[in-house]
Scaffold this motif. Sequence first.
Motif, PDB file in Angstrom:
ATOM      1  N   THR A 100     -21.366   1.537  15.356  1.00  0.00           N
ATOM      2  CA  THR A 100     -22.251   1.764  15.762  1.00  0.00           C
ATOM      3  C   THR A 100     -22.919   0.611  15.947  1.00  0.00           C
ATOM      4  O   THR A 100     -22.125  -0.249  15.289  1.00  0.00           O
ATOM      5  N   THR A 101     -23.163   0.356  16.956  1.00  0.00           N
ATOM      6  CA  THR A 101     -24.014  -1.169  17.471  1.00  0.00           C
ATOM      7  C   THR A 101     -25.627  -1.126  17.251  1.00  0.00           C
ATOM      8  O   THR A 101     -26.172   0.303  17.425  1.00  0.00           O
ATOM      9  N   SER A 102     -26.106  -2.279  17.491  1.00  0.00           N
ATOM     10  CA  SER A 102     -27.952  -1.798  17.206  1.00  0.00           C
ATOM     11  C   SER A 102     -28.386  -3.613  17.883  1.00  0.00           C
ATOM     12  O   SER A 102     -27.854  -4.409  17.695  1.00  0.00           O
ATOM     13  N   ASP A 103     -29.186  -3.499  18.857  1.00  0.00           N
ATOM     14  CA  ASP A 103     -29.956  -4.910  19.317  1.00  0.00           C
ATOM     15  C   ASP A 103     -30.910  -5.469  18.493  1.00  0.00           C
ATOM     16  O   ASP A 103     -31.879  -6.211  18.796  1.00  0.00           O
ATOM     17  N   ASP A 104     -30.659  -4.618  17.083  1.00  0.00           N
ATOM     18  CA  ASP A 104     -32.007  -5.068  15.840  1.00  0.00           C
ATOM     19  C   ASP A 104     -32.479  -4.989  14.660  1.00  0.00           C
ATOM     20  O   ASP A 104     -31.371  -4.098  14.335  1.00  0.00           O
ATOM     21  N   PHE A 105     -32.176  -6.320  14.064  1.00  0.00           N
ATOM     22  CA  PHE A 105     -31.559  -6.782  12.564  1.00  0.00           C
ATOM     23  C   PHE A 105     -31.770  -5.113  11.804  1.00  0.00           C
ATOM     24  O   PHE A 105     -31.936  -5.116  11.908  1.00  0.00           O
ATOM     25  N   PHE A 106     -33.887  -4.918  12.107  1.00  0.00           N
ATOM     26  CA  PHE A 106     -34.193  -4.155  11.559  1.00  0.00           C
ATOM     27  C   PHE A 106     -33.477  -2.388  11.223  1.00  0.00           C
ATOM     28  O   PHE A 106     -33.268  -2.158  10.681  1.00  0.00           O
ATOM     29  N   ALA A 107     -32.870  -2.539  12.842  1.00  0.00           N
ATOM     30  CA  ALA A 107     -32.017  -0.710  12.838  1.00  0.00           C
ATOM     31  C   ALA A 107     -31.160  -0.958  12.352  1.00  0.00           C
ATOM     32  O   ALA A 107     -30.947  -0.127  11.382  1.00  0.00           O
ATOM     33  N   LEU A 108     -30.200  -2.509  12.686  1.00  0.00           N
ATOM     34  CA  LEU A 108     -29.121  -2.111  12.065  1.00  0.00           C
ATOM     35  C   LEU A 108     -28.732  -2.146  10.173  1.00  0.00           C
ATOM     36  O   LEU A 108     -28.365  -1.186   9.389  1.00  0.00           O
ATOM     37  N   SER A 109     -30.220  -2.688   9.426  1.00  0.00           N
ATOM     38  CA  SER A 109     -30.390  -2.541   7.739  1.00  0.00           C
ATOM     39  C   SER A 109     -30.457  -1.408   7.334  1.00  0.00           C
ATOM     40  O   SER A 109     -30.526  -0.501   7.119  1.00  0.00           O
ATOM     41  N   HIS A 110     -31.371  -0.402   8.562  1.00  0.00           N
ATOM     42  CA  HIS A 110     -31.550   0.977   8.440  1.00  0.00           C
ATOM     43  C   HIS A 110     -30.481   2.067   8.605  1.00  0.00           C
ATOM     44  O   HIS A 110     -29.456   2.621   7.390  1.00  0.00           O
ATOM     45  N   LEU A 111     -29.456   1.410   9.106  1.00  0.00           N
ATOM     46  CA  LEU A 111     -28.001   2.333   9.573  1.00  0.00           C
ATOM     47  C   LEU A 111     -27.402   2.273   8.436  1.00  0.00           C
ATOM     48  O   LEU A 111     -26.440   2.900   7.470  1.00  0.00           O
ATOM     49  N   VAL A 112     -27.415   0.633   7.570  1.00  0.00           N
ATOM     50  CA  VAL A 112     -26.649   0.298   6.478  1.00  0.00           C
ATOM     51  C   VAL A 112     -26.844   1.550   5.363  1.00  0.00           C
ATOM     52  O   VAL A 112     -26.410   1.854   4.884  1.00  0.00           O
ATOM     53  N   LYS A 113     -28.396   1.288   5.155  1.00  0.00           N
ATOM     54  CA  LYS A 113     -29.391   2.066   3.921  1.00  0.00           C
ATOM     55  C   LYS A 113     -28.632   2.813   4.097  1.00  0.00           C
ATOM     56  O   LYS A 113     -28.532   3.797   3.617  1.00  0.00           O
ATOM     57  N   CYS A 114     -28.384   3.909   5.657  1.00  0.00           N
ATOM     58  CA  CYS A 114     -28.213   5.259   5.379  1.00  0.00           C
ATOM     59  C   CYS A 114     -26.997   5.963   5.420  1.00  0.00           C
ATOM     60  O   CYS A 114     -26.548   7.101   6.124  1.00  0.00           O
ATOM     61  N   ASN A 115     -25.801   4.772   5.170  1.00  0.00           N
ATOM     62  CA  ASN A 115     -24.620   4.733   4.634  1.00  0.00           C
ATOM     63  C   ASN A 115     -23.526   5.066   6.576  1.00  0.00           C
ATOM     64  O   ASN A 115     -23.070   5.145   6.149  1.00  0.00           O
ATOM     65  N   GLN A 116     -23.816   4.368   6.849  1.00  0.00           N
ATOM     66  CA  GLN A 116     -23.669   4.952   8.665  1.00  0.00           C
ATOM     67  C   GLN A 116     -22.274   3.817   8.337  1.00  0.00           C
ATOM     68  O   GLN A 116     -21.272   3.717   9.309  1.00  0.00           O
ATOM     69  N   GLY A 117     -21.840   2.067   7.207  1.00  0.00           N
ATOM     70  CA  GLY A 117     -21.079   1.846   7.813  1.00  0.00           C
ATOM     71  C   GLY A 117     -21.958   0.130   6.784  1.00  0.00           C
ATOM     72  O   GLY A 117     -23.200  -0.256   6.482  1.00  0.00           O
ATOM     73  N   ILE A 118     -21.255  -0.895   7.083  1.00  0.00           N
ATOM     74  CA  ILE A 118     -21.150  -1.846   6.294  1.00  0.00           C
ATOM     75  C   ILE A 118     -21.698  -2.734   7.674  1.00  0.00           C
ATOM     76  O   ILE A 118     -21.338  -3.039   8.824  1.00  0.00           O
ATOM     77  N   ALA A 119     -22.352  -3.929   7.077  1.00  0.00           N
ATOM     78  CA  ALA A 119     -22.700  -4.831   8.049  1.00  0.00           C
ATOM     79  C   ALA A 119     -23.124  -6.152   7.813  1.00  0.00           C
ATOM     80  O   ALA A 119     -23.296  -6.220   6.707  1.00  0.00           O
ATOM     81  N   ILE A 120     -22.847  -7.106   8.476  1.00  0.00           N
ATOM     82  CA  ILE A 120     -22.883  -8.352   8.513  1.00  0.00           C
ATOM     83  C   ILE A 120     -24.439  -8.909   9.079  1.00  0.00           C
ATOM     84  O   ILE A 120     -25.066  -8.773  10.154  1.00  0.00           O
TER      85      ILE A 120
END
Length: 294
Positions: free
Chosen positions: A214-234
Amino acid sequence: MDWNYTKIFLAVYRTGSATKAALMLGMSESTLFRHLSNYERKTGQLFIRHSRLSYTLTKLGESILSSALEIESLYAKMEREIDKRDDLASAQVILTAPTSYSYFIVPLLINQLAQDHPEIRIDLKVSNHNLSLNAHQADIALRVTNTPPNNYIGRKVTSVGWSVFCSQNYEFESRPPRQLHELANYRIIGGSGELATIPAYEWIEKNCVENCVTTSDDFFALSHLVKCNQGIAILPDEFELHPLLKLFSVEEFLKNSLWVLKHRDVRQVKRVSLVEKCLIKILADKLRIEKHPR
């Protein structure tokens, strides 16, 4: 001519979007569109509307831009002169900060001010876009940039690099990744919209597109997806402040700088200086601080 019309005109020009301009000005999109339409009925068409998220100036809009910027500068100068006289009598300080710092740093700032300077109230403008200190949209700006404007003063707090993050309870089938090229073997969350042009997410698009879930245009949304175990992120290193697990630092991408900035004209305003010092101290406690006065 109503000054509020000029503010709306400049907000749409700076953001290129009615939606983002409305957020910047703290009004609904329908209200902004109504005011802009009224303005254009008096002046003529100022913008070409490609979509709600894409506005560009017409020739008429370009012709009045410099005058609008001059009017904005004059109003801001008047407000700063009033601020100097008000000093602590006017207790509000307008702070603009990116989403991530707004969630995890600004509450600490407010708590500290409540103890040390309870007369000061923070008006927080959460934005990943630059609000104009020239236009007095903010008194203090917490910004991640390598090119702070010359008419602003402040301090570089630290360099902000990039790291790979996962959730605290992420379950890897084998060992976690330790190097950038290994990310092609894991579920990755990438960037879209404005984030898609950042080198870290361009790299993901080029090297990990098949496992980008998945992708997102917002850093904080990215971090929340990571927190919810959707994947890992830079993510930027500031996300070490968040409840995530840092796997490793990425040295391949250029670092940015975190600045606390204010306009030169408010450097003698006591309440602004008090908030600035308090904010820098909190950041110094949470991040590795570097002494870079401007």
